[in-house]
Design a protein around this motif. Sequence first.
Motif, PDB file in Angstrom:
ATOM      1  N   LEU A 263      -1.643   8.521  -0.791  1.00 20.09           N
ATOM      2  CA  LEU A 263      -3.006   8.364  -1.307  1.00 20.09           C
ATOM      3  C   LEU A 263      -3.876   7.617  -0.302  1.00 20.09           C
ATOM      4  O   LEU A 263      -5.054   7.958  -0.105  1.00 20.09           O
ATOM      5  CB  LEU A 263      -2.984   7.622  -2.642  1.00 20.09           C
ATOM      6  N   GLY A 264      -3.277   6.611   0.353  1.00 18.64           N
ATOM      7  CA  GLY A 264      -4.034   5.878   1.357  1.00 18.64           C
ATOM      8  C   GLY A 264      -4.417   6.748   2.541  1.00 18.64           C
ATOM      9  O   GLY A 264      -5.545   6.656   3.054  1.00 18.64           O
ATOM     10  N   LEU A 265      -3.499   7.597   2.973  1.00 16.58           N
ATOM     11  CA  LEU A 265      -3.820   8.520   4.071  1.00 16.58           C
ATOM     12  C   LEU A 265      -4.927   9.493   3.659  1.00 16.58           C
ATOM     13  O   LEU A 265      -5.821   9.809   4.453  1.00 16.58           O
ATOM     14  CB  LEU A 265      -2.564   9.292   4.473  1.00 16.58           C
ATOM     15  N   GLY A 266      -4.850   9.976   2.421  1.00 16.33           N
ATOM     16  CA  GLY A 266      -5.897  10.864   1.933  1.00 16.33           C
ATOM     17  C   GLY A 266      -7.248  10.179   1.896  1.00 16.33           C
ATOM     18  O   GLY A 266      -8.270  10.778   2.269  1.00 16.33           O
ATOM     19  N   ALA A 267      -7.260   8.913   1.473  1.00 16.82           N
ATOM     20  CA  ALA A 267      -8.518   8.160   1.462  1.00 16.82           C
ATOM     21  C   ALA A 267      -9.058   7.989   2.876  1.00 16.82           C
ATOM     22  O   ALA A 267     -10.272   8.027   3.105  1.00 16.82           O
ATOM     23  CB  ALA A 267      -8.294   6.807   0.793  1.00 16.82           C
ATOM     24  N   GLY A 268      -8.141   7.797   3.839  1.00 14.49           N
ATOM     25  CA  GLY A 268      -8.585   7.669   5.220  1.00 14.49           C
ATOM     26  C   GLY A 268      -9.172   8.948   5.781  1.00 14.49           C
ATOM     27  O   GLY A 268     -10.087   8.926   6.611  1.00 14.49           O
ATOM     28  N   LEU A 269      -8.647  10.089   5.321  1.00 11.98           N
ATOM     29  CA  LEU A 269      -9.168  11.370   5.786  1.00 11.98           C
ATOM     30  C   LEU A 269     -10.483  11.750   5.110  1.00 11.98           C
ATOM     31  O   LEU A 269     -11.232  12.588   5.637  1.00 11.98           O
ATOM     32  CB  LEU A 269      -8.135  12.478   5.517  1.00 11.98           C
TER      33      LEU A 269
END
Length: 312
Positions: A263-269
């Motif tokens: 989820l954190g990676l998705g938020a970063g993208l």
Amino acid sequence: MAARASVSRPGIAVGVRRARIRPSGIHVLHGAAGLVGLGLVASSGLPRDAAWLVALTAVILLGVPHGALDGAVAAPLLRPRWGRAWFPVFAVPYLGLAGGVLLAWQLAPLATLAAFLAISVLHFGTEDAGPGRPFEALVRGGLPVALPALLHPEATARVFAVVARVPMPDLPGWWSAAAWLWLALAAAWLLVGRPRPAVCAEMAVLGAAFLALPPLTAFTLYFIGLHAPRHMRALVRDPMKAPGIDTMPRAVRAALPIFALTLGLGAGLWPLYAAGAPDAVANLLTVTLRMLSALTVPHILLDHLAARSASP
């Protein structure tokens, strides 16, 4: 009632309890799954963006966590050799492969789409049919990819035009041709292969779902109703692949840290893709499906390595 099995890998011996879910727990799970399924079906009557939002939320919350168990699969493979360093040995190439897929979407979106669909057929089919059944795997894995192209080509093109961010008034010719080829192969398999009644029933239900529902909603039903729980149940039942995952509650708990990281990676993208999206729902669709494709590649490779390690 629980059964105890002793299993071993090179350099590691494990005693594992494999517990059955109590009937009451099964009823609760089935009831919850039924409510989610009914909610998805009902959402198909909403405006397109609202229906997409419901489907994507279900994919993220109920589908993505099954891939978050890859760390539990990698640990018994890598820990005997690398000790405490096993996690970076696992995570660096895993994330590197995922990053390469995300870059491919930027550089060659249509070629990446074709590769993503082909890999999805392989992954879904292997999971559904099991080992040693390549023709069945092709037919069953191709169903959630081919049926949307055959039954709702315009709506499917609209979904993947947003994901690939290229104009797509119609589906690419190679996708339509592959879908018709799949239909011929599926018909031949059903006539000659004499599949099990349970498999025929499953395919009939999926076919009805893809006929009656928008493509993204129907795919979500397949992904969270069959594919993800089937993968998690297989891990729970396999004493060698993920020795610490011996019940569904433990599987869910084990998935939470990597799921949170995802989820954190998705938020970063999100901000990287937001500039090219017409609205937030379209951006969520792009981020979700591109990340799914990016994580599927190392997920499949890890499954292959784990299967090779478990074979005599």
